[in-house]
Design a protein around this motif. Structure first.
Motif, PDB file in Angstrom:
ATOM      1  N   HIS A 113       0.925  -1.195   0.141  1.00 43.19           N
ATOM      2  CA  HIS A 113      -0.040  -0.126  -0.081  1.00 43.19           C
ATOM      3  C   HIS A 113       0.709   1.028   0.034  1.00 43.19           C
ATOM      4  O   HIS A 113       0.679   2.067   0.741  1.00 43.19           O
ATOM      5  CB  HIS A 113      -0.881  -0.009   1.169  1.00 43.19           C
ATOM      6  CG  HIS A 113      -1.882  -1.276   1.187  1.00 43.19           C
ATOM      7  ND1 HIS A 113      -2.977  -1.436   0.252  1.00 43.19           N
ATOM      8  CD2 HIS A 113      -1.995  -2.176   2.201  1.00 43.19           C
ATOM      9  CE1 HIS A 113      -3.559  -2.483   0.715  1.00 43.19           C
ATOM     10  NE2 HIS A 113      -2.916  -2.979   1.737  1.00 43.19           N
ATOM     11  N   ALA A 114       2.102   1.442  -0.853  1.00 42.61           N
ATOM     12  CA  ALA A 114       2.636   2.425  -0.823  1.00 42.61           C
ATOM     13  C   ALA A 114       1.995   3.763  -1.327  1.00 42.61           C
ATOM     14  O   ALA A 114       1.037   3.754  -1.928  1.00 42.61           O
ATOM     15  CB  ALA A 114       3.746   2.386  -2.066  1.00 42.61           C
ATOM     16  N   PRO A 115       2.212   4.956  -0.658  1.00 44.73           N
ATOM     17  CA  PRO A 115       1.535   6.092  -0.664  1.00 44.73           C
ATOM     18  C   PRO A 115       1.879   6.714  -2.090  1.00 44.73           C
ATOM     19  O   PRO A 115       2.996   6.430  -2.642  1.00 44.73           O
ATOM     20  CB  PRO A 115       2.254   6.933   0.211  1.00 44.73           C
ATOM     21  CG  PRO A 115       3.497   6.506   0.422  1.00 44.73           C
ATOM     22  CD  PRO A 115       3.493   4.880   0.192  1.00 44.73           C
ATOM     23  N   ASP A 116       0.717   7.435  -2.693  1.00 44.06           N
ATOM     24  CA  ASP A 116       1.011   8.118  -4.167  1.00 44.06           C
ATOM     25  C   ASP A 116       1.680   9.306  -3.673  1.00 44.06           C
ATOM     26  O   ASP A 116       1.161  10.290  -2.932  1.00 44.06           O
ATOM     27  CB  ASP A 116      -0.468   8.411  -4.496  1.00 44.06           C
ATOM     28  CG  ASP A 116      -0.307   9.136  -5.942  1.00 44.06           C
ATOM     29  OD1 ASP A 116       0.880   9.394  -6.198  1.00 44.06           O
ATOM     30  OD2 ASP A 116      -1.355   9.316  -6.855  1.00 44.06           O
ATOM     31  N   LEU A 117       3.090   9.610  -3.884  1.00 45.68           N
ATOM     32  CA  LEU A 117       3.975  10.370  -3.776  1.00 45.68           C
ATOM     33  C   LEU A 117       3.720  11.951  -4.543  1.00 45.68           C
ATOM     34  O   LEU A 117       4.005  12.761  -3.988  1.00 45.68           O
ATOM     35  CB  LEU A 117       5.383  10.037  -3.729  1.00 45.68           C
ATOM     36  CG  LEU A 117       5.810   8.971  -2.837  1.00 45.68           C
ATOM     37  CD1 LEU A 117       7.279   8.530  -3.228  1.00 45.68           C
ATOM     38  CD2 LEU A 117       5.674   9.152  -1.498  1.00 45.68           C
ATOM     39  N   THR A 118       2.880  11.700  -5.494  1.00 50.11           N
ATOM     40  CA  THR A 118       2.579  13.011  -5.981  1.00 50.11           C
ATOM     41  C   THR A 118       1.313  13.772  -5.599  1.00 50.11           C
ATOM     42  O   THR A 118       1.175  14.958  -5.863  1.00 50.11           O
ATOM     43  CB  THR A 118       2.109  12.465  -7.574  1.00 50.11           C
ATOM     44  OG1 THR A 118       0.858  11.754  -7.300  1.00 50.11           O
ATOM     45  CG2 THR A 118       2.971  11.603  -8.286  1.00 50.11           C
ATOM     46  N   HIS A 119       1.024  13.166  -4.250  1.00 48.41           N
ATOM     47  CA  HIS A 119      -0.112  13.897  -3.495  1.00 48.41           C
ATOM     48  C   HIS A 119       0.532  14.876  -2.332  1.00 48.41           C
ATOM     49  O   HIS A 119      -0.138  15.377  -1.773  1.00 48.41           O
ATOM     50  CB  HIS A 119      -1.100  12.954  -3.016  1.00 48.41           C
ATOM     51  CG  HIS A 119      -1.940  12.390  -3.799  1.00 48.41           C
ATOM     52  ND1 HIS A 119      -2.718  11.197  -3.240  1.00 48.41           N
ATOM     53  CD2 HIS A 119      -2.121  12.732  -5.111  1.00 48.41           C
ATOM     54  CE1 HIS A 119      -3.500  11.003  -4.700  1.00 48.41           C
ATOM     55  NE2 HIS A 119      -3.186  11.678  -5.640  1.00 48.41           N
ATOM     56  N   PHE A 120       2.009  14.739  -2.244  1.00 51.25           N
ATOM     57  CA  PHE A 120       2.549  15.377  -1.267  1.00 51.25           C
ATOM     58  C   PHE A 120       3.680  16.402  -1.860  1.00 51.25           C
ATOM     59  O   PHE A 120       4.059  16.152  -3.083  1.00 51.25           O
ATOM     60  CB  PHE A 120       3.277  14.627  -0.302  1.00 51.25           C
ATOM     61  CG  PHE A 120       2.347  13.393   0.245  1.00 51.25           C
ATOM     62  CD1 PHE A 120       1.461  13.748   1.139  1.00 51.25           C
ATOM     63  CD2 PHE A 120       2.406  12.076  -0.120  1.00 51.25           C
ATOM     64  CE1 PHE A 120       0.616  12.896   1.771  1.00 51.25           C
ATOM     65  CE2 PHE A 120       1.388  11.370   0.195  1.00 51.25           C
ATOM     66  CZ  PHE A 120       0.736  11.795   1.314  1.00 51.25           C
ATOM     67  N   GLY A 162       9.348  -9.475  -6.741  1.00 50.97           N
ATOM     68  CA  GLY A 162       8.345  -9.031  -7.304  1.00 50.97           C
ATOM     69  C   GLY A 162       7.508  -8.061  -6.709  1.00 50.97           C
ATOM     70  O   GLY A 162       6.830  -7.267  -7.437  1.00 50.97           O
ATOM     71  N   VAL A 163       7.543  -8.023  -5.172  1.00 54.16           N
ATOM     72  CA  VAL A 163       6.682  -7.073  -4.781  1.00 54.16           C
ATOM     73  C   VAL A 163       7.378  -5.639  -4.942  1.00 54.16           C
ATOM     74  O   VAL A 163       6.551  -4.624  -5.470  1.00 54.16           O
ATOM     75  CB  VAL A 163       6.845  -7.078  -2.916  1.00 54.16           C
ATOM     76  CG1 VAL A 163       6.472  -5.813  -2.239  1.00 54.16           C
ATOM     77  CG2 VAL A 163       6.007  -8.371  -2.746  1.00 54.16           C
ATOM     78  N   PHE A 164       8.579  -5.585  -4.989  1.00 55.87           N
ATOM     79  CA  PHE A 164       9.071  -4.229  -5.246  1.00 55.87           C
ATOM     80  C   PHE A 164       9.039  -3.738  -6.622  1.00 55.87           C
ATOM     81  O   PHE A 164       8.616  -2.737  -7.018  1.00 55.87           O
ATOM     82  CB  PHE A 164      10.624  -4.120  -4.960  1.00 55.87           C
ATOM     83  CG  PHE A 164      10.856  -3.642  -3.676  1.00 55.87           C
ATOM     84  CD1 PHE A 164      11.284  -2.585  -3.411  1.00 55.87           C
ATOM     85  CD2 PHE A 164      10.538  -4.489  -2.441  1.00 55.87           C
ATOM     86  CE1 PHE A 164      11.661  -1.648  -2.156  1.00 55.87           C
ATOM     87  CE2 PHE A 164      10.578  -3.892  -1.296  1.00 55.87           C
ATOM     88  CZ  PHE A 164      11.259  -2.601  -1.060  1.00 55.87           C
ATOM     89  N   ALA A 165       8.957  -4.738  -7.836  1.00 53.83           N
ATOM     90  CA  ALA A 165       8.737  -4.566  -9.032  1.00 53.83           C
ATOM     91  C   ALA A 165       7.362  -4.083  -9.455  1.00 53.83           C
ATOM     92  O   ALA A 165       7.212  -3.085 -10.228  1.00 53.83           O
ATOM     93  CB  ALA A 165       9.203  -5.598  -9.797  1.00 53.83           C
ATOM     94  N   GLU A 166       6.329  -4.682  -8.794  1.00 59.75           N
ATOM     95  CA  GLU A 166       5.016  -4.546  -8.849  1.00 59.75           C
ATOM     96  C   GLU A 166       4.484  -3.247  -8.276  1.00 59.75           C
ATOM     97  O   GLU A 166       3.510  -2.655  -8.735  1.00 59.75           O
ATOM     98  CB  GLU A 166       4.300  -5.877  -8.726  1.00 59.75           C
ATOM     99  CG  GLU A 166       4.653  -6.920  -9.477  1.00 59.75           C
ATOM    100  CD  GLU A 166       4.150  -8.226  -8.765  1.00 59.75           C
ATOM    101  OE1 GLU A 166       3.226  -8.423  -8.145  1.00 59.75           O
ATOM    102  OE2 GLU A 166       4.629  -9.556  -9.505  1.00 59.75           O
ATOM    103  N   GLN A 167       4.628  -3.159  -7.129  1.00 61.20           N
ATOM    104  CA  GLN A 167       4.310  -2.255  -6.142  1.00 61.20           C
ATOM    105  C   GLN A 167       4.961  -0.851  -5.787  1.00 61.20           C
ATOM    106  O   GLN A 167       4.579   0.059  -5.551  1.00 61.20           O
ATOM    107  CB  GLN A 167       3.808  -2.917  -4.763  1.00 61.20           C
ATOM    108  CG  GLN A 167       2.941  -4.069  -5.132  1.00 61.20           C
ATOM    109  CD  GLN A 167       2.254  -4.763  -3.837  1.00 61.20           C
ATOM    110  OE1 GLN A 167       2.099  -3.885  -2.834  1.00 61.20           O
ATOM    111  NE2 GLN A 167       2.286  -5.899  -3.595  1.00 61.20           N
ATOM    112  N   ILE A 168       6.303  -1.068  -6.060  1.00 62.13           N
ATOM    113  CA  ILE A 168       7.189   0.097  -5.680  1.00 62.13           C
ATOM    114  C   ILE A 168       7.704   0.902  -6.607  1.00 62.13           C
ATOM    115  O   ILE A 168       7.675   2.279  -6.692  1.00 62.13           O
ATOM    116  CB  ILE A 168       8.256  -0.329  -4.706  1.00 62.13           C
ATOM    117  CG1 ILE A 168       7.834  -1.295  -3.333  1.00 62.13           C
ATOM    118  CG2 ILE A 168       9.255   0.987  -4.188  1.00 62.13           C
ATOM    119  CD1 ILE A 168       6.999  -0.347  -2.307  1.00 62.13           C
ATOM    120  N   LYS A 169       8.177   0.432  -7.691  1.00 63.77           N
ATOM    121  CA  LYS A 169       8.749   1.106  -8.891  1.00 63.77           C
ATOM    122  C   LYS A 169       7.993   2.162  -9.534  1.00 63.77           C
ATOM    123  O   LYS A 169       8.211   3.053  -9.806  1.00 63.77           O
ATOM    124  CB  LYS A 169       9.333  -0.044  -9.850  1.00 63.77           C
ATOM    125  CG  LYS A 169      10.716  -0.471  -9.375  1.00 63.77           C
ATOM    126  CD  LYS A 169      11.411  -1.145 -10.436  1.00 63.77           C
ATOM    127  CE  LYS A 169      10.887  -2.351 -10.888  1.00 63.77           C
ATOM    128  NZ  LYS A 169      12.166  -3.046 -11.986  1.00 63.77           N
TER     129      LYS A 169
END
Length: 233
Positions: A113-120, A162-169
């Motif tokens: 559930h990484a935050p959308d950093l464009t909102h900050f 896989g988690v980092f590739a799919e959810q973080i990058k």
């Protein structure tokens, strides 16, 4: 103790493929879409407590699986050993998850559930990201369990990649000044966030454990901010 299902045989097949590529979340048998292993017999009245017992059984299986995968690795962990740790019959594990691959996929299911950093504001991105992960590590035992698995065997490491590739990058690419650098920047950020998680939650190094949330954020955020938004050195 969670309930025992009658054992059908002494030999429970351990049919999981060794390759990590076979370990996918869609390989998990969906108990909701199949007959309930603990459902009432024909003519028997439904027991309102069954769903609670079923949930407790699944929770016990998954907790035992994470510990066993972390201790023995994917290849050496067996359905029988996991069932013994969960204090249930091995047939229950097979009923709920099908095989070891399905069980591993369920036990390693992670949503960061990484935050959308464009909102900050841009200058707050590093601190926001670090705070999010510190709070996630503190409240989600699955992340800690998968960290242990990831450093002991290839299947766990592949799952973490896989988690980092799919959810973080994708999250990082949205704020990266050069989008094609996002994979490199993601790896650098992982070195900070996962490195702290390893020291704090797996190795339990006293100085890392002793830091408050705010101290962890204060130390890591400037470096993560640089990895996120600074120009290429």
């Amino acid at each position: 103790m969670v309930e025992h299902a009658p054992s059908t045989t002494d030999a429970v097949p351990d049919t999981a493929p060794a390759a990590a590529s076979a370990v996918r979340s869609d390989a998990v048998a969906d108990p909701a879409g199949a007959p309930d292993a603990e459902g009432p017999a024909p003519g028997e009245a439904a027991d309102p407590a069954r769903p609670r017992r079923s949930a407790a059984t699944r929770a016990a299986i998954l907790a035992a699986a994470r510990d066993r995968f972390a201790a023995d690795g994917y290849e050496r962990a067996t359905i029988r050993a996991i069932a013994r740790d969960a204090d249930i019959d091995p047939s229950m594990v097979m009923r709920y998850y099908g095989n070891k691959a399905g069980l591993f996929a369920a036990a390693s299911e992670i949503e960061v559930h990484a935050p959308d950093l464009t909102h900050f504001p841009r200058e707050e991105a590093g601190a926001r990201l670090v705070r999010h992960f510190v709070e996630r590590w503190e409240c989600d035992e699955t992340l800690t369990a998968m960290m242990r698995v990831g450093v002991t065997n290839e299947a766990g490491a592949e799952r973490m990649r896989g988690v980092f590739a799919e959810q973080i990058k994708p999250v990082l690419a949205a704020v990266c000044p050069v989008p094609e650098e996002a994979p490199t920047r993601a790896a650098l950020i992982a070195s900070q966030i996962l490195g702290m998680a390893l020291c704090r939650y797996v190795l339990h190094l006293p100085p890392a454990v002793g830091l408050s949330h705010d101290e962890v954020i204060a130390w890591l955020a400037p470096t993560v901010q640089r990895y996120l938004t600074a120009e290429h050195p």
